[in-house]
Design a protein around this motif. Structure first.
Motif, PDB file in Angstrom:
ATOM      1  N   ASP A 389       0.769  -1.280  -0.015  1.00 31.54           N
ATOM      2  CA  ASP A 389      -0.030   0.052   0.127  1.00 31.54           C
ATOM      3  C   ASP A 389       0.861   1.080  -0.009  1.00 31.54           C
ATOM      4  O   ASP A 389       1.984   1.107   0.328  1.00 31.54           O
ATOM      5  CB  ASP A 389      -0.895  -0.079   1.319  1.00 31.54           C
ATOM      6  N   ASP A 390       0.297   2.282  -0.419  1.00 33.17           N
ATOM      7  CA  ASP A 390       0.918   3.711  -0.280  1.00 33.17           C
ATOM      8  C   ASP A 390       0.988   4.161   1.042  1.00 33.17           C
ATOM      9  O   ASP A 390      -0.241   4.340   1.738  1.00 33.17           O
ATOM     10  CB  ASP A 390       0.177   4.657  -1.287  1.00 33.17           C
ATOM     11  N   LEU A 391       2.140   4.279   1.811  1.00 32.88           N
ATOM     12  CA  LEU A 391       2.021   4.619   3.243  1.00 32.88           C
ATOM     13  C   LEU A 391       2.528   5.858   3.592  1.00 32.88           C
ATOM     14  O   LEU A 391       3.065   6.184   4.640  1.00 32.88           O
ATOM     15  CB  LEU A 391       2.799   3.431   4.000  1.00 32.88           C
ATOM     16  N   GLU A 392       2.412   6.616   2.458  1.00 37.63           N
ATOM     17  CA  GLU A 392       2.999   8.163   2.696  1.00 37.63           C
ATOM     18  C   GLU A 392       1.957   8.869   3.702  1.00 37.63           C
ATOM     19  O   GLU A 392       0.402   8.846   3.422  1.00 37.63           O
ATOM     20  CB  GLU A 392       3.254   8.892   1.445  1.00 37.63           C
ATOM     21  N   PHE A 393       2.409   9.728   4.480  1.00 37.44           N
ATOM     22  CA  PHE A 393       1.636  10.433   5.649  1.00 37.44           C
ATOM     23  C   PHE A 393       2.276  11.557   5.879  1.00 37.44           C
ATOM     24  O   PHE A 393       3.307  11.616   5.865  1.00 37.44           O
ATOM     25  CB  PHE A 393       1.003   9.491   6.448  1.00 37.44           C
ATOM     26  N   GLU A 394       1.649  12.572   6.636  1.00 36.37           N
ATOM     27  CA  GLU A 394       2.209  13.867   7.255  1.00 36.37           C
ATOM     28  C   GLU A 394       2.346  13.462   8.659  1.00 36.37           C
ATOM     29  O   GLU A 394       1.209  13.239   9.378  1.00 36.37           O
ATOM     30  CB  GLU A 394       1.023  14.790   6.832  1.00 36.37           C
TER      31      GLU A 394
END
Length: 530
Positions: A389-394
């Protein structure tokens, strides 16, 4: 099926008296009880009045029937010795005179039947309705008891309507003149009209009384509920944090005493909260001051320990071992001091996030690498399943890394040498990571307290990586600072699961179902327990 059943549930909920206000319940109960009382009293009075009217009318009918019977006897005695035709004319005239001159003219009918006559050929009657009411049973009863009155309640049907009536029968025997069966029919419609009028008056009075009872019930209910409503409002304000809220008290009754007691309780609670707040402030200030004051000597000790650690190759074995212990304990003490400083920053509300876009996968790998040596020392295999999964976050990467290291360290320490898994997944709005172990586990009570400060499931148990008991508490604060959630559950002897769920944008609101589907299998313990 749920959309169809929902209106019924709402209807049943509205009909449940437990959800009604106190005023509505008081008025409803008052109306129901007063209605039952009015119906009972009204029914009793109506029955008594009806019996009285009937008894009075029956006594008058008996008296009039006896008078009519005496008149017939005199008429027949005076007509003794005449022919049969003249006798019939005399009887017919008696019937007519009795019908027209009686006290109940228009409400009484009369019929004379020669004794032993069959059918109605020889019957002299003022109304066909009366002769239709004479049946063989009544005729036999009259014939069996001469000189006595037989009364029967009947229904008079005339011109398509019916009315109550009283039928009287008696046999009149005159020596030398033969005998006759005398029948008198009296209408009870005037009494029925009187009873109906009385019932209407009672009904109107009952409705007026019900209206008065409702008004009285509302007034009484408000006298009770108004002080209670004020107390409830004050309690809600206190619950919201306004400890200065009080109830306005007037009078000296029981409700006023309740209000006074409530105000005393609120004042005592405010004082105790102020005392606890001051104590907490003093404690926080003490921890903060002590932590800051310890940093300077700790820095000096750490520098000295570092110098000794760098030169320990030439030390004797016992001094070398002492140097290793000193270096390890200084590092541990520095970590404990950092935890105390961090928790004091949260208490003071001085925490600021350095939020930037990061890849959760990279943070998780770095955290796992930091604890891999500890896992190897404890014989636990560290398994990473970070998915695709795309696990990019702020987020503030330092704080997220600290959460994961705390969770992994905790899982390794309590994992009993069994494998520890770290799984990650993401949705459109959130990312999540779960740390799963198969060690000593947690029961429901322990899971509810595992994030409390300084709490340990078993204080007597030996620890290999000791701490202050603040690690998980700081992790929870870090998660909530990002707008996320940190949850724990498990089973005693089967392991534990810690699930960290974070919004992709720091500070955003998480939905209740924000946990990614690939991690839902981690909820197995929780779902089975439910």
């Amino acid at each position: 099926m749920r959309p169809v059943r929902a209106p019924w549930r709402r209807l049943l909920g509205a009909l449940d008296p437990r959800g009604w206000s106190l005023t509505v319940r008081v008025v409803t109960v008052t109306v129901l009880l007063s209605s039952l009382a009015v119906l009972a009293v009204g029914g009793y009075l109506s029955s008594v009045i009806a019996d009285g009217l009937f008894t009075q009318r029956r006594d008058r009918v008996v008296a009039e029937s006896l008078t009519t019977r005496s008149g017939l006897v005199e008429t027949l005695n005076a007509d003794t010795g005449r022919g049969q035709g003249q006798e019939l004319d005399t009887v017919a005239q008696f019937v007519q005179d009795t019908r027209e001159g009686g006290a109940d003219a228009g409400g009484r009918e009369i019929a004379l039947v020669p004794a032993g006559a069959q059918g109605t050929v020889s019957v002299i009657s003022t109304d066909r309705v009366l002769t239709d009411l004479i049946d063989p049973e009544l005729s036999a009863a009259v014939a069996s008891a001469p000189d006595s009155l037989r009364l029967r309640s009947v229904e008079i049907r005339r011109d398509g309507r019916s009315e109550p009536g009283l039928l009287v029968g008696t046999r009149v025997a005159v020596p030398g003149a033969g005998g006759y069966d005398l029948y008198l029919l009296y209408s009870l419609q005037p009494e029925q009209d009187t009873l109906s009028f009385i019932q209407r008056v009672m009904l109107g009075g009952g409705l007026v009384l019900e209206a008065l009872v409702v008004g009285i019930g509302i007034v009484v209910a408000r006298l009770v509920t108004t002080p209670l409503r004020r107390a409830a409002t004050a309690a809600e304000r206190i619950a919201a944090g306004d400890l200065s809220s009080r109830v306005r008290v007037s009078g000296g009754d029981e409700l006023a005493r309740v209000g006074t007691s409530f105000n005393d309780m609120a004042a005592s609670l405010e004082q105790k909260v102020d005392d606890l707040t001051e104590l907490s402030r003093v404690q926080q200030r003490f921890v903060s001051d002590v932590s800051h004051e310890l940093r300077t000597p700790l820095t000096t000790i750490r520098m000295a320990a570092s110098v000794l650690d760098g030169a320990r190759e030439g030390f004797p074995p016992d001094v070398d071992r002492t140097t290793q212990l000193l270096t390890a304990q200084v590092a541990r003490f520095e970590g404990l001091l950092e935890e105390l400083l961090e928790i004091s920053r949260y208490d003071a509300g001085a925490v600021e996030l350095d939020a930037q876009v990061h890849d959760l996968r990279a943070i998780a790998e770095r955290s796992a690498e930091d604890v891999r040596a500890l896992a190897a020392a404890r014989g636990s295999e560290l398994i990473l399943d970070l998915g695709d999964d795309d696990l990019e976050f702020e987020a503030d990467a330092r704080r997220i890394d600290r959460i994961l290291r705390n969770l992994l360290t905790n899982a390794i320490e309590h994992g009993g040498g069994r494998p520890v898994r770290l799984e990650a997944a993401g949705t459109a709005d959130a990312v999540a990571v779960a740390v799963i172990d198969r060690g000593v586990g947690l029961d429901d009570a322990e899971a509810a307290r595992v994030f409390d400060r300084f709490w340990r499931a078993d204080p007597s148990r030996a620890r290999t990586v000791g701490g202050t008991g603040l690690g998980l508490a700081i992790s929870l604060e870090d998660a909530q600072a990002h707008g996320g959630r940190l949850q724990a559950w498990g089973r005693r002897g089967e392991g534990a699961v810690f699930l960290l769920t974070l919004p992709r944008q720091a500070g955003a609101t998480l939905r209740a179902e924000a946990a990614p589907l690939p991690l839902m299998r981690c909820l197995g313990h929780q779902e089975e327990r439910r």
